[in-house]
Write a protein that holds these residues in place. Structure first.
Motif, PDB file in Angstrom:
ATOM      1  N   ALA A  56       0.830  -1.209   0.000  1.00  4.65           N
ATOM      2  CA  ALA A  56       0.000   0.000   0.000  1.00  4.65           C
ATOM      3  C   ALA A  56       0.863   1.256   0.000  1.00  4.65           C
ATOM      4  CB  ALA A  56      -0.932  -0.008   1.210  1.00  4.65           C
ATOM      5  N   VAL A  57       1.945   1.248   0.768  1.00  2.00           N
ATOM      6  CA  VAL A  57       2.860   2.391   0.794  1.00  2.00           C
ATOM      7  C   VAL A  57       3.556   2.545  -0.557  1.00  2.00           C
ATOM      8  CG1 VAL A  57       4.962   3.323   1.818  1.00  2.00           C
ATOM      9  CG2 VAL A  57       3.220   2.283   3.283  1.00  2.00           C
ATOM     10  N   ALA A  74       7.487  18.617  -8.496  1.00  2.00           N
ATOM     11  CA  ALA A  74       8.720  18.060  -7.929  1.00  2.00           C
ATOM     12  C   ALA A  74       8.435  16.733  -7.244  1.00  2.00           C
ATOM     13  CB  ALA A  74       9.335  19.037  -6.936  1.00  2.00           C
ATOM     14  N   LEU A  75       9.477  15.910  -7.132  1.00  2.00           N
ATOM     15  CA  LEU A  75       9.329  14.583  -6.537  1.00  2.00           C
ATOM     16  C   LEU A  75       9.977  14.470  -5.161  1.00  2.00           C
ATOM     17  CD1 LEU A  75      10.084  12.461  -9.727  1.00  2.00           C
ATOM     18  CD2 LEU A  75       7.891  12.609  -8.549  1.00  2.00           C
ATOM     19  N   ALA A  76      10.672  15.524  -4.715  1.00  4.13           N
ATOM     20  CA  ALA A  76      11.432  15.431  -3.465  1.00  4.13           C
ATOM     21  C   ALA A  76      10.520  15.119  -2.277  1.00  4.13           C
ATOM     22  CB  ALA A  76      12.202  16.724  -3.216  1.00  4.13           C
ATOM     23  N   ASP A  77       9.379  15.792  -2.169  1.00  4.32           N
ATOM     24  CA  ASP A  77       8.512  15.549  -1.019  1.00  4.32           C
ATOM     25  C   ASP A  77       7.799  14.206  -1.129  1.00  4.32           C
ATOM     26  OD1 ASP A  77       7.011  16.517  -3.150  1.00  4.32           O
ATOM     27  OD2 ASP A  77       5.547  17.541  -1.873  1.00  4.32           O
ATOM     28  N   VAL A  78       7.638  13.696  -2.344  1.00  2.00           N
ATOM     29  CA  VAL A  78       7.072  12.350  -2.508  1.00  2.00           C
ATOM     30  C   VAL A  78       8.064  11.320  -1.963  1.00  2.00           C
ATOM     31  CG1 VAL A  78       6.102  10.677  -4.121  1.00  2.00           C
ATOM     32  CG2 VAL A  78       5.862  13.128  -4.572  1.00  2.00           C
ATOM     33  N   GLU A  79       9.338  11.507  -2.287  1.00  3.03           N
ATOM     34  CA  GLU A  79      10.362  10.605  -1.767  1.00  3.03           C
ATOM     35  C   GLU A  79      10.463  10.700  -0.250  1.00  3.03           C
ATOM     36  OE1 GLU A  79      15.127   9.597  -2.364  1.00  3.03           O
ATOM     37  OE2 GLU A  79      14.078  10.907  -3.779  1.00  3.03           O
ATOM     38  N   GLU A  80      10.352  11.899   0.287  1.00  2.90           N
ATOM     39  CA  GLU A  80      10.394  12.063   1.747  1.00  2.90           C
ATOM     40  C   GLU A  80       9.230  11.346   2.415  1.00  2.90           C
ATOM     41  OE1 GLU A  80      10.417  16.244   2.383  1.00  2.90           O
ATOM     42  OE2 GLU A  80      12.486  16.517   1.677  1.00  2.90           O
ATOM     43  N   ALA A  81       8.056  11.425   1.810  1.00  7.70           N
ATOM     44  CA  ALA A  81       6.887  10.731   2.374  1.00  7.70           C
ATOM     45  C   ALA A  81       7.090   9.226   2.348  1.00  7.70           C
ATOM     46  CB  ALA A  81       5.632  11.124   1.588  1.00  7.70           C
ATOM     47  N   TRP A  82       7.649   8.717   1.254  1.00  4.42           N
ATOM     48  CA  TRP A  82       7.940   7.276   1.170  1.00  4.42           C
ATOM     49  C   TRP A  82       8.945   6.868   2.238  1.00  4.42           C
ATOM     50  CZ3 TRP A  82      12.932   5.591   0.059  1.00  4.42           C
ATOM     51  CH2 TRP A  82      13.081   4.187  -0.004  1.00  4.42           C
ATOM     52  N   ALA A  83      10.025   7.641   2.395  1.00  5.72           N
ATOM     53  CA  ALA A  83      11.068   7.293   3.361  1.00  5.72           C
ATOM     54  C   ALA A  83      10.524   7.310   4.787  1.00  5.72           C
ATOM     55  CB  ALA A  83      12.244   8.259   3.227  1.00  5.72           C
ATOM     56  N   ALA A  84       9.649   8.271   5.098  1.00  4.55           N
ATOM     57  CA  ALA A  84       9.070   8.342   6.435  1.00  4.55           C
ATOM     58  C   ALA A  84       8.195   7.135   6.730  1.00  4.55           C
ATOM     59  CB  ALA A  84       8.245   9.622   6.579  1.00  4.55           C
ATOM     60  N   ARG A  85       7.656   6.527   5.702  1.00  3.56           N
ATOM     61  CA  ARG A  85       6.796   5.354   5.863  1.00  3.56           C
ATOM     62  C   ARG A  85       7.572   4.039   5.696  1.00  3.56           C
ATOM     63  NH1 ARG A  85       4.203   9.689   4.277  1.00  3.56           N
ATOM     64  NH2 ARG A  85       1.946   9.963   4.540  1.00  3.56           N
ATOM     65  N   THR A  86       8.877   4.142   5.484  1.00  2.54           N
ATOM     66  CA  THR A  86       9.741   2.969   5.334  1.00  2.54           C
ATOM     67  C   THR A  86      10.913   3.129   6.298  1.00  2.54           C
ATOM     68  OG1 THR A  86       9.139   2.984   2.985  1.00  2.54           O
ATOM     69  CG2 THR A  86      10.912   1.496   3.632  1.00  2.54           C
ATOM     70  N   PRO A  87      10.688   2.910   7.595  1.00  6.17           N
ATOM     71  CA  PRO A  87      11.724   3.236   8.590  1.00  6.17           C
ATOM     72  C   PRO A  87      12.953   2.332   8.567  1.00  6.17           C
ATOM     73  CG  PRO A  87       9.816   2.222   9.646  1.00  6.17           C
ATOM     74  CD  PRO A  87       9.427   2.485   8.228  1.00  6.17           C
ATOM     75  N   ALA A  89      16.242   0.957   7.333  1.00  4.04           N
ATOM     76  CA  ALA A  89      17.301   1.355   6.391  1.00  4.04           C
ATOM     77  C   ALA A  89      17.588   0.272   5.353  1.00  4.04           C
ATOM     78  CB  ALA A  89      18.571   1.722   7.155  1.00  4.04           C
ATOM     79  N   PRO A  90      17.664  -1.014   5.731  1.00  6.12           N
ATOM     80  CA  PRO A  90      17.898  -2.039   4.706  1.00  6.12           C
ATOM     81  C   PRO A  90      16.805  -2.083   3.638  1.00  6.12           C
ATOM     82  CG  PRO A  90      18.387  -2.943   6.864  1.00  6.12           C
ATOM     83  CD  PRO A  90      17.749  -1.601   7.089  1.00  6.12           C
ATOM     84  N   LEU A  91      15.548  -1.871   4.027  1.00  2.00           N
ATOM     85  CA  LEU A  91      14.477  -1.879   3.029  1.00  2.00           C
ATOM     86  C   LEU A  91      14.556  -0.654   2.125  1.00  2.00           C
ATOM     87  CD1 LEU A  91      11.366  -3.221   4.972  1.00  2.00           C
ATOM     88  CD2 LEU A  91      12.959  -4.449   3.486  1.00  2.00           C
ATOM     89  N   ARG A  92      14.947   0.485   2.684  1.00  3.04           N
ATOM     90  CA  ARG A  92      15.128   1.668   1.838  1.00  3.04           C
ATOM     91  C   ARG A  92      16.274   1.444   0.852  1.00  3.04           C
ATOM     92  NH1 ARG A  92      14.569   4.377   6.814  1.00  3.04           N
ATOM     93  NH2 ARG A  92      16.795   4.935   6.796  1.00  3.04           N
ATOM     94  N   GLU A  93      17.365   0.851   1.334  1.00  2.00           N
ATOM     95  CA  GLU A  93      18.513   0.591   0.457  1.00  2.00           C
ATOM     96  C   GLU A  93      18.149  -0.402  -0.642  1.00  2.00           C
ATOM     97  OE1 GLU A  93      21.468  -0.769   3.150  1.00  2.00           O
ATOM     98  OE2 GLU A  93      21.686   1.181   4.153  1.00  2.00           O
ATOM     99  N   SER A  94      17.384  -1.419  -0.289  1.00  2.00           N
ATOM    100  CA  SER A  94      16.958  -2.399  -1.276  1.00  2.00           C
ATOM    101  C   SER A  94      16.086  -1.748  -2.345  1.00  2.00           C
ATOM    102  CB  SER A  94      16.190  -3.532  -0.587  1.00  2.00           C
ATOM    103  OG  SER A  94      15.669  -4.435  -1.526  1.00  2.00           O
TER     104      SER A  94
END
Length: 222
Positions: A56-57, A74-87, A89-94
């Protein structure tokens, strides 16, 4: 000459043989089987949990990124919203590793496309998928279906490598998950703003990803 139909592009993007590194992922199944106490019989329920949370995220992020790509935002705040919902670090890196694979492919298929320039060097997968959907003419519903089907198919492919199963079983799991994917498509397709992206946490998936990242003997990155 007209371009390929959105349905053909959808089939292309859903193909597991796409050279984006998807074979390195288990959609969290490897750590769940190894450390989380799951068995093969639990995989359909695990898939349902992922669709309600992680997918869903990811799908919501992709839908909003598509909207921004089409409207020139712009996409910067979209990426920030995704990162805040993906705490984790390994999943963000993947996700960023997969995103680089999708970006490389997109740059080959749509050379010089302006929306790709706004993605940066290490975009997460849902941002790239959103931009690709905009370039390929995929509507939001198709985009959500792609995200859901890809997660289900990734789980099924990983299960065959991690446990001796009948491949027909994994196909049945994927097909059985499609009504939930359709529900996601209805709910997420109208999204246009980052704060509308679901914030559905998956604490067990996040915790197991941290354990998995410290493991040296593993088949999959995540």
């Amino acid at each position: 000459m007209p371009g390929p139909s959105p349905d053909l592009v959808l089939a292309l993007l859903a193909d597991a043989r796409l050279p984006v590194g998807g074979h390195t992922q288990s959609a969290g199944l490897e750590p769940a089987l190894t450390y989380g106490g799951l068995t093969a019989a639990d995989v359909p329920a695990f898939l349902g949990g992922r669709l309600a949370t992680v997918v869903a995220v990811e799908a919501g992020t992709a839908v909003v990124a598509r909207h921004r790509a089409l409207t020139g935002g712009a996409l910067a705040d979209v990426e920030e919203a995704w990162a805040a919902r993906t705490p984790s670090a390994p999943l963000r890196e993947s996700s960023r590793a997969l995103g680089r694979g999708y970006l490389r492919l997109a740059q080959r298929l749509w050379p010089g496309a302006e929306p790709l320039a706004g993605l940066g060097r290490t975009p997460p997968r849902p941002l790239v998928l959103g931009v690709v959907a905009a370039l390929a003419g995929l509507d939001p519903g198709r985009l959500v279906r792609l995200c859901g089907h890809e997660d289900a198919a990734t789980l099924g492919a990983a299960a065959l490598k991690l446990d001796p199963l009948d491949p027909a079983d994994t196909v049945a799991w994927t097909l059985a998950a499609h009504p939930r994917i359709e529900e996601l498509a209805r709910r997420l397709a109208p999204l246009t703003e980052p704060d509308e992206i679901p914030a559905t946490g998956a604490p067990l998936v996040e915790e197991l990803s941290l354990v998995h990242a410290r493991t040296t003997q593993r088949l999959f990155q995540a």
